[in-house]
Design a protein around this motif. Structure first.
Motif, PDB file in Angstrom:
ATOM      1  N   VAL A 156       2.054  -2.847 -13.639  1.00  0.00           N
ATOM      2  CA  VAL A 156       3.004  -3.970 -13.545  1.00  0.00           C
ATOM      3  C   VAL A 156       3.150  -3.957 -11.919  1.00  0.00           C
ATOM      4  CG1 VAL A 156       4.911  -4.956 -13.706  1.00  0.00           C
ATOM      5  CG2 VAL A 156       4.252  -3.615 -15.249  1.00  0.00           C
ATOM      6  N   LEU A 157       2.510  -5.030 -11.462  1.00  0.00           N
ATOM      7  CA  LEU A 157       3.450  -5.675 -10.134  1.00  0.00           C
ATOM      8  C   LEU A 157       3.909  -6.496  -9.878  1.00  0.00           C
ATOM      9  CD1 LEU A 157       2.974  -5.498  -6.741  1.00  0.00           C
ATOM     10  CD2 LEU A 157       0.911  -7.033  -7.106  1.00  0.00           C
ATOM     11  N   LEU A 158       5.379  -6.428  -9.345  1.00  0.00           N
ATOM     12  CA  LEU A 158       6.297  -7.418  -8.929  1.00  0.00           C
ATOM     13  C   LEU A 158       7.308  -8.038  -7.684  1.00  0.00           C
ATOM     14  CD1 LEU A 158       8.861  -4.952 -11.617  1.00  0.00           C
ATOM     15  CD2 LEU A 158       7.704  -7.033 -12.347  1.00  0.00           C
ATOM     16  N   PHE A 169       7.368  -5.955  -2.873  1.00  0.00           N
ATOM     17  CA  PHE A 169       7.245  -6.067  -4.064  1.00  0.00           C
ATOM     18  C   PHE A 169       7.761  -4.532  -4.356  1.00  0.00           C
ATOM     19  CE2 PHE A 169       5.460  -8.311  -0.738  1.00  0.00           C
ATOM     20  CZ  PHE A 169       4.339  -9.981  -1.841  1.00  0.00           C
ATOM     21  N   ARG A 170       7.274  -4.745  -5.755  1.00  0.00           N
ATOM     22  CA  ARG A 170       7.091  -2.770  -7.170  1.00  0.00           C
ATOM     23  C   ARG A 170       6.140  -2.834  -7.217  1.00  0.00           C
ATOM     24  NH1 ARG A 170      12.603  -1.556  -6.001  1.00  0.00           N
ATOM     25  NH2 ARG A 170      13.936  -2.752  -4.820  1.00  0.00           N
ATOM     26  N   VAL A 171       5.826  -1.659  -7.683  1.00  0.00           N
ATOM     27  CA  VAL A 171       4.588  -1.332  -8.827  1.00  0.00           C
ATOM     28  C   VAL A 171       5.521  -0.243  -9.283  1.00  0.00           C
ATOM     29  CG1 VAL A 171       3.079  -0.042  -9.363  1.00  0.00           C
ATOM     30  CG2 VAL A 171       2.816  -1.546  -7.203  1.00  0.00           C
ATOM     31  N   LEU A 172       4.263  -0.497 -11.109  1.00  0.00           N
ATOM     32  CA  LEU A 172       5.770   0.281 -12.251  1.00  0.00           C
ATOM     33  C   LEU A 172       4.613   0.886 -12.328  1.00  0.00           C
ATOM     34  CD1 LEU A 172       8.253  -2.064 -13.790  1.00  0.00           C
ATOM     35  CD2 LEU A 172       8.669  -0.242 -12.098  1.00  0.00           C
ATOM     36  N   LEU A 173       4.730   2.526 -12.956  1.00  0.00           N
ATOM     37  CA  LEU A 173       3.763   2.895 -14.121  1.00  0.00           C
ATOM     38  C   LEU A 173       3.898   3.798 -14.971  1.00  0.00           C
ATOM     39  CD1 LEU A 173       0.480   4.175 -13.824  1.00  0.00           C
ATOM     40  CD2 LEU A 173       0.991   5.759 -12.049  1.00  0.00           C
ATOM     41  N   GLU A 174       3.608   3.141 -15.975  1.00  0.00           N
ATOM     42  CA  GLU A 174       3.788   3.984 -17.690  1.00  0.00           C
ATOM     43  C   GLU A 174       2.901   4.902 -17.797  1.00  0.00           C
ATOM     44  OE1 GLU A 174       6.091   2.291 -21.264  1.00  0.00           O
ATOM     45  OE2 GLU A 174       4.128   1.489 -21.215  1.00  0.00           O
ATOM     46  N   GLU A 175       2.757   6.017 -17.881  1.00  0.00           N
ATOM     47  CA  GLU A 175       1.671   7.263 -18.305  1.00  0.00           C
ATOM     48  C   GLU A 175       2.152   7.100 -19.601  1.00  0.00           C
ATOM     49  OE1 GLU A 175      -1.155   8.286 -14.567  1.00  0.00           O
ATOM     50  OE2 GLU A 175       1.321   9.112 -14.773  1.00  0.00           O
ATOM     51  N   GLU A 187       8.599   4.059 -10.395  1.00  0.00           N
ATOM     52  CA  GLU A 187       8.996   2.926  -9.823  1.00  0.00           C
ATOM     53  C   GLU A 187       8.283   3.383  -7.925  1.00  0.00           C
ATOM     54  OE1 GLU A 187      11.605  -0.661  -9.335  1.00  0.00           O
ATOM     55  OE2 GLU A 187      12.207   1.533  -8.628  1.00  0.00           O
ATOM     56  N   GLY A 188       7.191   2.081  -7.946  1.00  0.00           N
ATOM     57  CA  GLY A 188       7.057   2.278  -6.367  1.00  0.00           C
ATOM     58  C   GLY A 188       7.619   0.726  -5.458  1.00  0.00           C
ATOM     59  N   THR A 189       7.656   1.334  -4.563  1.00  0.00           N
ATOM     60  CA  THR A 189       8.256  -0.095  -3.242  1.00  0.00           C
ATOM     61  C   THR A 189       7.798  -0.210  -2.702  1.00  0.00           C
ATOM     62  OG1 THR A 189      10.037   1.389  -1.934  1.00  0.00           O
ATOM     63  CG2 THR A 189      10.288  -0.110  -4.081  1.00  0.00           C
ATOM     64  N   PHE A 190       7.453  -1.178  -1.777  1.00  0.00           N
ATOM     65  CA  PHE A 190       6.363  -1.755  -1.243  1.00  0.00           C
ATOM     66  C   PHE A 190       6.883  -2.896   0.365  1.00  0.00           C
ATOM     67  CE2 PHE A 190       3.608  -0.132  -4.023  1.00  0.00           C
ATOM     68  CZ  PHE A 190       2.800   0.810  -3.279  1.00  0.00           C
ATOM     69  N   THR A 191       6.761  -3.439   1.387  1.00  0.00           N
ATOM     70  CA  THR A 191       7.146  -4.166   2.160  1.00  0.00           C
ATOM     71  C   THR A 191       6.407  -5.454   1.862  1.00  0.00           C
ATOM     72  OG1 THR A 191       6.117  -3.169   3.867  1.00  0.00           O
ATOM     73  CG2 THR A 191       8.287  -1.945   3.719  1.00  0.00           C
ATOM     74  N   THR A 192       4.892  -4.957   2.178  1.00  0.00           N
ATOM     75  CA  THR A 192       4.136  -5.953   2.148  1.00  0.00           C
ATOM     76  C   THR A 192       3.271  -6.074   0.109  1.00  0.00           C
ATOM     77  OG1 THR A 192       2.298  -5.020   2.563  1.00  0.00           O
ATOM     78  CG2 THR A 192       3.605  -5.867   4.565  1.00  0.00           C
ATOM     79  N   PHE A 193       2.280  -7.722  -0.151  1.00  0.00           N
ATOM     80  CA  PHE A 193       1.790  -7.410  -1.077  1.00  0.00           C
ATOM     81  C   PHE A 193       0.386  -6.680  -0.494  1.00  0.00           C
ATOM     82  CE2 PHE A 193      -1.803 -10.361  -2.740  1.00  0.00           C
ATOM     83  CZ  PHE A 193      -1.653 -10.140  -3.865  1.00  0.00           C
ATOM     84  N   PRO A 212       5.431   5.071  -3.683  1.00  0.00           N
ATOM     85  CA  PRO A 212       6.232   5.634  -2.577  1.00  0.00           C
ATOM     86  C   PRO A 212       7.512   4.905  -3.379  1.00  0.00           C
ATOM     87  CG  PRO A 212       4.198   3.694  -1.945  1.00  0.00           C
ATOM     88  CD  PRO A 212       3.860   4.257  -3.177  1.00  0.00           C
ATOM     89  N   THR A 213       8.509   6.194  -2.440  1.00  0.00           N
ATOM     90  CA  THR A 213       9.180   5.197  -3.144  1.00  0.00           C
ATOM     91  C   THR A 213      10.673   4.683  -3.144  1.00  0.00           C
ATOM     92  OG1 THR A 213      10.887   7.547  -3.296  1.00  0.00           O
ATOM     93  CG2 THR A 213       9.648   7.180  -5.730  1.00  0.00           C
ATOM     94  N   ALA A 214      11.732   3.825  -3.240  1.00  0.00           N
ATOM     95  CA  ALA A 214      12.994   3.324  -2.526  1.00  0.00           C
ATOM     96  C   ALA A 214      14.315   4.000  -2.611  1.00  0.00           C
ATOM     97  CB  ALA A 214      12.612   2.151  -2.729  1.00  0.00           C
ATOM     98  N   PRO A 215      15.244   4.225  -1.254  1.00  0.00           N
ATOM     99  CA  PRO A 215      16.463   4.886  -1.856  1.00  0.00           C
ATOM    100  C   PRO A 215      17.506   4.106  -2.633  1.00  0.00           C
ATOM    101  CG  PRO A 215      16.743   3.743   0.233  1.00  0.00           C
ATOM    102  CD  PRO A 215      14.893   3.862  -0.049  1.00  0.00           C
TER     103      PRO A 215
END
Length: 241
Positions: A156-158, A169-175, A187-193, A212-215
């Motif tokens: 999921v891209l949020l 930007f955040r990506v959720l990954l369910e497995e 959950e991973g976090t990104f500064t750009t699209f 990549p994770t966020a604090p």
């Protein structure tokens, strides 16, 4: 009627107008036999019903489409009419959050224990709990659900609604582990699209890239004061076929 098939409690009710009747048929009733209740809540006055549903019909449609539906039924018990709101969503916690934002008590929309898969660890449980509370701080850009039994997963891209969010930007990954019938959510976090979609494409091409994770301090986003500019269109690409 099997216990998992939804009872919308609409006996004796009619849609408030023809448009609502047509939309309810197109989006809900037409797939009624394929719908499975994952969670539901009905208010004591019978004016509102809330459902988290799995739509099995989606598995035969466009690959990657969200398989869950959040449904809010609103009844006028005097006029015997109803309205509804609904939205397809990729994760149960997102569907729960959507319903909570529309008045459903959080404690009343827990997932049925017999529907699984269970959370595999505390990190998954904690993230799902947080998403139920603050998922409405983010806009859904895209998602992809792969229901292949050998590699069941959802991405999921949020995008943060608050334009000042440091990591928008955040990506959720369910497995899902089909052997133990448990699932993990990360959950991973990104500064750009571009960074987010680069990870997305690398993941679905089988490169095994880590999120990549966020604090912790950056994980919650303040409620917005104005809508954000929509993110660029994101590809719905999944595994190569």
């Amino acid at each position: 009627m099997p216990p998992s098939t939804p009872d919308f409690r609409l006996d004796g009710y009619e849609a408030v107008n023809d448009r609502v009747a047509e939309c309810f048929w197109q989006h809900i009733e037409i797939d009624h036999r394929e719908l499975t209740v994952l969670a539901e809540h009905h208010t004591p006055d019978d004016q509102h019903s809330y459902f988290v549903l799995h739509n099995g019909a989606v598995t035969w449609g466009i690959p990657g489409e969200p398989q869950l539906v959040a449904l809010h039924l609103q009844r006028d018990v005097q006029a015997r009419t109803f309205r509804f709101q609904h939205t397809p969503l990729p994760l149960p916690s997102m569907a729960q959050s959507w319903l909570i934002a529309r008045g459903c008590p959080k404690e009343s929309i827990g997932l049925r224990a017999d529907m699984g898969p269970d959370a595999a660890d505390e990190a998954t449980t904690a993230l799902e709990e947080r998403l139920m509370s603050d998922c409405d701080h983010f806009a859904l850009v895209t998602s992809y659900t792969d229901d292949n039994p050998d590699s069941m997963q959802t991405t999921v891209l949020l995008r943060a609604i608050d334009e000042k969010a440091p990591v928008p930007f955040r990506v959720l990954l369910e497995e899902v582990d089909t052997d133990t019938w448990t699932h993990t959510l990360r959950e991973g976090t990104f500064t750009t699209f571009k960074e987010a979609t680069d990870w997305w494409e690398a993941h679905w091409s089988g490169q095994g890239v880590l999120l990549p994770t966020a604090p912790p301090a950056a994980r919650r986003t303040a409620l917005p004061t104005k809508p954000s500019i929509p993110a660029p269109p994101a590809p719905r690409n999944g595994p190569s076929r």
